[in-house]
Scaffold this motif. Structure first.
Motif, short mmCIF file in Angstrom:
data_model
loop_
_atom_site.label_atom_id
_atom_site.label_comp_id
_atom_site.label_asym_id
_atom_site.label_seq_id
_atom_site.Cartn_x
_atom_site.Cartn_y
_atom_site.Cartn_z
N THR A 1 0.83 -1.20 0.00
CA THR A 1 0.00 0.00 0.00
C THR A 1 0.86 1.25 0.00
O THR A 1 1.80 1.37 0.81
CB THR A 1 -0.93 0.03 1.23
OG1 THR A 1 -1.70 -1.19 1.26
CG2 THR A 1 -1.85 1.23 1.20
N GLU A 2 0.54 2.18 -0.87
CA GLU A 2 1.22 3.48 -0.87
C GLU A 2 0.56 4.38 0.16
O GLU A 2 -0.66 4.48 0.22
CB GLU A 2 1.15 4.13 -2.25
CG GLU A 2 1.86 5.47 -2.32
CD GLU A 2 1.90 6.04 -3.73
OE1 GLU A 2 2.66 7.00 -3.97
OE2 GLU A 2 1.15 5.52 -4.60
N THR B 1 -0.92 7.68 2.04
CA THR B 1 -1.62 8.86 1.54
C THR B 1 -0.83 10.13 1.82
O THR B 1 -1.07 11.17 1.21
CB THR B 1 -3.00 8.98 2.20
OG1 THR B 1 -2.82 8.95 3.63
CG2 THR B 1 -3.88 7.81 1.80
N GLY B 2 0.09 10.05 2.76
CA GLY B 2 0.95 11.16 3.12
C GLY B 2 2.11 10.59 3.92
O GLY B 2 2.19 9.37 4.12
N LYS C 1 5.03 9.78 -6.79
CA LYS C 1 3.68 9.31 -6.51
C LYS C 1 3.30 8.14 -7.41
O LYS C 1 3.54 8.16 -8.62
CB LYS C 1 2.67 10.45 -6.68
CG LYS C 1 2.83 11.58 -5.67
CD LYS C 1 2.36 11.15 -4.29
CE LYS C 1 2.43 12.29 -3.29
NZ LYS C 1 1.45 13.34 -3.51
#
Length: 499
Positions: A39-40, A42-43, A195
Motif C-alpha cells: 500500500t502506498e 496517503t501522506g 507518486k
C-alpha cells in the motif's frame, strides 16, 4: 635491454597479470536497499493521518519519538534518554538527548517536544490517536534538556503510546508540510516521492545516534502479490517485509538466495460475540464454542499455515505475551458437555456477520464446519466492509457473532470499553486494566497484562483465533530486519548487508 632479460621480464609480467586476473575482485558491501510494500501511503506525516502505511515508511527511519517500541514490544529510550514517574503516577519527567538536530538543521529540545505534545492534544488536533493521550493535562519545558508532562489521571501505558508513530517529534516550522516533505530526527532523511511508484530516503550525515549501514533506501509500492513475487525474483526489490500471498511463499523457501522469515504482528483475528444477548451471555456457551475449534487447522486452511494460534487477545509480538491456547484447547467432547450443561444439548443456532475480507470469509467457513460437527448451526451472512459492517456490528451491535482482525497494537483494553461492540462487562477485568494504568514500573505493568490475558482466556468474550503473520522475504545476506512487528513498521535503521 637484451633479449634474454626482456623475455624474462615479459614472462614475469604475464604471470603477475595472470595472478591479478585470477584473484577475486574486491566487492564493496552493498549500501542500498529496495523494499516493496502493498500500500502506498496517503501522506508521510504519521501525526496527521491514520493509515499504517505512513508509519511503515517513516517511523524510526525518518521520525523518532521520546521513546520507541523495539522488535520485542518493549519500551526503550530514544530522544528521551531517561525518565521518572512520580509516586502518584501523575507526573512524567523526561531527560532529553543533547545535540540532536532535525534534518532541516534546527535543534531538537524541550520546547520542540512541548510543541509536539501540545499539538497532539489540542482541541483542533487531527492526530489519529489523539484519544490515547487524553490523560495529558499540561506540558512544561523548564530547561532545554528537560520535559515535564502532567496527567489528570494515572496512565502508565502513556509511555507505550508515546512510542507510537502518532507521537513522533515534530519540528514546528515543518509541521504543515511533513505530509509531503517530512522532516524528522531519524537516521534517514526524505529524498523523493514519486507518486504511484516509490519513496526514497538517504542517510542523514549529521544523525545524532549510531550511523546506519545503509546509504539509500527505496520503498516501492506493489499491490499485486504476483507482481511482488516477480519483483523479488527479478531483483527489482531486495525485500518484502510483509509478503501478502502466503500461498506463494513456498517458491522462495527452496531458493538459497532468499531468506523467508516468519514472525507475528500485533493484529489479532478474533470472532467477537454479543455478550449481552443469549446464548453468548453464558460463559459456558462461549467456552464450548472455543473448544469446538482447532485453531491451527483454521490457520492452515485460511492462511496456508502462516499465523500463530492465540488463547487471549494478545500477540506473541507484545511484551508480556503468554501462550494460553491450552486453557480451552480443541476438545469436542468437553465442548458438547458444556453446551448440555448450559441447556443447549439439543443444539444451538446463530448468525455470523462476516466482513467481505478473504481471511474472514475463509475462517468463517472452517468454523461453520467445526461447529456443525458439535451440533451447532452457524449461518454466514456477508457484510460489506467497512460501511455496513461498522454500522451493524461496531456501532449498533446488531449481530450475534462476527470475525475481524484487530490491528491496533496492544489493544487488549478494548474489553474494558463501555460501550464497545462485544458488550462485555467484567468488573475483574476492568479493575485489572485500572491496575495497569496505575502501575509505576514496567514489571507491574507487564504483570497486569499477564493477568488480563488470563481473565480473557477463561471468560472468552471473543473466540481467540490467531495472530496475523509477518511473512518477510528478502535476499540472502540482508540482516537486521525485524522478524516480529509489534507496531506496524519497516524499521531499517539496523539493516545491513553481510560482507
Amino acid at each position: 635491454m637484451n633479449r634474454r632479460f626482456g623475455a624474462r621480464a615479459l614472462l614475469a609480467t604475464s604471470v603477475f597479470t595472470g595472478l591479478i586476473a585470477a584473484a577475486p575482485a574486491f566487492a564493496e558491501t552493498k549500501t542500498d536497499l529496495g523494499l516493496a510494500m502493498s500500500t502506498e501511503p496517503t501522506g508521510l506525516d504519521p501525526t496527521a493521518a491514520a493509515p499504517v502505511a505512513i508509519g511503515q515508511v517513516v517511523w524510526q527511519n525518518v521520525f523518532e519519538g521520546l521513546v520507541a517500541i523495539n522488535e520485542d514490544g518493549a519500551i526503550v529510550p530514544q530522544l528521551a534518554s531517561a525518565w521518572t514517574v512520580s509516586d502518584d503516577g501523575l507526573t512524567y519527567t523526561f531527560d532529553l538527548e543533547d545535540g540532536v538536530t532535525f534534518h532541516n538543521g534546527k535543534a531538537f529540545d524541550a520546547e520542540t517536544a512541548k510543541f509536539t505534545i501540545e499539538r497532539i492534544i489540542a482541541e483542533n488536533s487531527v492526530n489519529p490517536q489523539k484519544a490515547l493521550y487524553s490523560a495529558i493535562e499540561s506540558v512544561e519545558a523548564p530547561d532545554a534538556d528537560t520535559l515535564v508532562v502532567h496527567l489528570s489521571r494515572p496512565a502508565f501505558d502513556l509511555l507505550y503510546w508515546l512510542g507510537f508513530p502518532a507521537a513522533v517529534m515534530v519540528e514546528p516550522t515543518s509541521a504543515e508540510t511533513n505530509a509531503t516533505d517530512p522532516v524528522g530526527t531519524g537516521p534517514f532523511a526524505f529524498a523523493e516521492w514519486r507518486k504511484g511508484n516509490e519513496v526514497s530516503l538517504e542517510a542523514y550525515p549529521d544523525y545524532w545516534g549510531d550511523k546506519p549501514a545503509l546509504e539509500n533506501v527505496t520503498f516501492r509500492f506493489i499491490a499485486d502479490p504476483q507482481a511482488q513475487a516477480a519483483a523479488l525474483n527479478s531483483g527489482g526489490v531486495d525485500a518484502i517485509p510483509e509478503f501478502t500471498a502466503p500461498e506463494l511463499v513456498s517458491q522462495f523457501e527452496t531458493k538459497d538466495d532468499f531468506d523467508v522469515v516468519l514472525g507475528a504482528t500485533g493484529m489479532e483475528v478474533v470472532a467477537g460475540m454479543n455478550n449481552a444477548e443469549p446464548p453468548f451471555d453464558d460463559a459456558r456457551v462461549r467456552r464450548a464454542l472455543m473448544m469446538m475449534l482447532d485453531r491451527q487447522a483454521i490457520v492452515d486452511a485460511t492462511n496456508s499455515g502462516f499465523g500463530t494460534p492465540i488463547g487471549s487477545h494478545f500477540s506473541p509480538s507484545d511484551a508480556g505475551y503468554e501462550d494460553l491456547t491450552g486453557v480451552l484447547p480443541y476438545d469436542p467432547d468437553t465442548a458438547k458437555a458444556l453446551l448440555t450443561e448450559a441447556g443447549y444439548g439439543d443444539g444451538l443456532s446463530f448468525t455470523m456477520k462476516v466482513p467481505n475480507r478473504t481471511y474472514a470469509e475463509r475462517a468463517a467457513e472452517i468454523m461453520q464446519a467445526y461447529f456443525a460437527q458439535g451440533g451447532v448451526t452457524m449461518t454466514i451472512e456477508s457484510s460489506e466492509f467497512p460501511a455496513t459492517w461498522i454500522k451493524d456490528v461496531f456501532k449498533d451491535t446488531n449481530y450475534d457473532m462476527t470475525i475481524i482482525g484487530h490491528a491496533e497494537p496492544l489493544d487488549i483494553g478494548i474489553y474494558a470499553r463501555h460501550p464497545y461492540y462485544f458488550n462485555y462487562d467484567n468488573p475483574e477485568f476492568d479493575a485489572t486494566m485500572a491496575e495497569i494504568a496505575n502501575a509505576t514500573d514496567e514489571d507491574a505493568r507487564l504483570e497486569g497484562y499477564r493477568k488480563a490475558q488470563e481473565i480473557l482466556a477463561e471468560d472468552v468474550p471473543a473466540l481467540f483465533l490467531y495472530a496475523w503473520p509477518k511473512i518477510g522475504i528478502w535476499k540472502a545476506g540482508l540482516e537486521g530486519m525485524w522478524e516480529n512487528e509489534p507496531v506496524p513498521s519497516n524499521d531499517v535503521t539496523d539493516a545491513h548487508w553481510s560482507e
